[in-house]
Motif scaffolding. Structure first.
Motif, PDB file in Angstrom:
ATOM      1  N   UNK A  62       0.826  -1.214   0.000  1.00 38.30           N
ATOM      2  CA  UNK A  62       0.000   0.000   0.000  1.00 38.30           C
ATOM      3  C   UNK A  62       0.857   1.259   0.000  1.00 38.30           C
ATOM      4  N   UNK A  63       1.994   1.231   0.730  1.00 40.28           N
ATOM      5  CA  UNK A  63       2.893   2.385   0.714  1.00 40.28           C
ATOM      6  C   UNK A  63       3.526   2.571  -0.664  1.00 40.28           C
ATOM      7  N   UNK A  64       3.948   1.477  -1.263  1.00 38.89           N
ATOM      8  CA  UNK A  64       4.627   1.542  -2.561  1.00 38.89           C
ATOM      9  C   UNK A  64       3.684   2.019  -3.673  1.00 38.89           C
ATOM     10  N   UNK A  65       2.420   1.596  -3.627  1.00 36.35           N
ATOM     11  CA  UNK A  65       1.474   1.902  -4.692  1.00 36.35           C
ATOM     12  C   UNK A  65       0.340   2.813  -4.229  1.00 36.35           C
ATOM     13  N   UNK A  66       0.620   3.709  -3.266  1.00 36.28           N
ATOM     14  CA  UNK A  66      -0.444   4.544  -2.705  1.00 36.28           C
ATOM     15  C   UNK A  66      -1.097   5.429  -3.753  1.00 36.28           C
ATOM     16  N   UNK A  67      -0.324   5.972  -4.689  1.00 35.81           N
ATOM     17  CA  UNK A  67      -0.916   6.821  -5.737  1.00 35.81           C
ATOM     18  C   UNK A  67      -1.841   6.007  -6.652  1.00 35.81           C
ATOM     19  N   UNK A  68      -1.400   4.825  -7.030  1.00 37.97           N
ATOM     20  CA  UNK A  68      -2.207   3.958  -7.884  1.00 37.97           C
ATOM     21  C   UNK A  68      -3.484   3.538  -7.173  1.00 37.97           C
ATOM     22  N   UNK A  69      -3.348   3.160  -5.894  1.00 42.35           N
ATOM     23  CA  UNK A  69      -4.532   2.747  -5.128  1.00 42.35           C
ATOM     24  C   UNK A  69      -5.511   3.907  -4.940  1.00 42.35           C
ATOM     25  N   UNK A  70      -4.993   5.120  -4.752  1.00 39.61           N
ATOM     26  CA  UNK A  70      -5.861   6.288  -4.603  1.00 39.61           C
ATOM     27  C   UNK A  70      -6.619   6.554  -5.895  1.00 39.61           C
ATOM     28  N   UNK A  72      -7.392   4.306  -8.187  1.00 36.69           N
ATOM     29  CA  UNK A  72      -8.371   3.230  -8.367  1.00 36.69           C
ATOM     30  C   UNK A  72      -9.586   3.414  -7.447  1.00 36.69           C
ATOM     31  N   UNK A  73      -9.393   4.076  -6.329  1.00 37.09           N
ATOM     32  CA  UNK A  73     -10.468   4.246  -5.357  1.00 37.09           C
ATOM     33  C   UNK A  73     -11.489   5.313  -5.797  1.00 37.09           C
ATOM     34  N   UNK A  74     -11.146   6.085  -6.806  1.00 36.99           N
ATOM     35  CA  UNK A  74     -12.061   7.166  -7.255  1.00 36.99           C
ATOM     36  C   UNK A  74     -13.241   6.614  -7.989  1.00 36.99           C
TER      37      UNK A  74
END
Length: 74
Positions: A62-70, A72-74
């Motif tokens: 989650x730390x490594x891919x926080x931007x990607x996960x954020x 995807x959460x939109x």
């Protein structure tokens, strides 16, 4: 059930009533794993080293891919 945070020596802690300890099958000295929930709550689970390793790995991802996960959460 309402619990109060109390001073215990140089620390703070929660005292769990005997009835709750029995109902949850908890023993004095048992280790618990605490997880913060999204709504601001906490979840307590019996400590499991395998679960802790899994959670550490998930935190790293989650730390490594926080931007990607954020995104995807939109």
């Amino acid at each position: 059930m309402k619990l109060e945070i109390k001073k215990i020596g140089n620390s703070d802690g929660l005292l769990l009533p005997k009835e709750l300890m029995q109902r949850l099958d908890l023993q004095r000295g048992q280790e618990l794993y605490v997880t913060e929930l999204a709504g601001g709550g906490l979840q307590l689970m019996p400590y499991d080293p395998d679960f802790e390793q899994t959670m550490e790995a998930a935190d790293e991802v989650m730390d490594k891919y926080k931007d990607t996960l954020a995104a995807l959460a939109k």
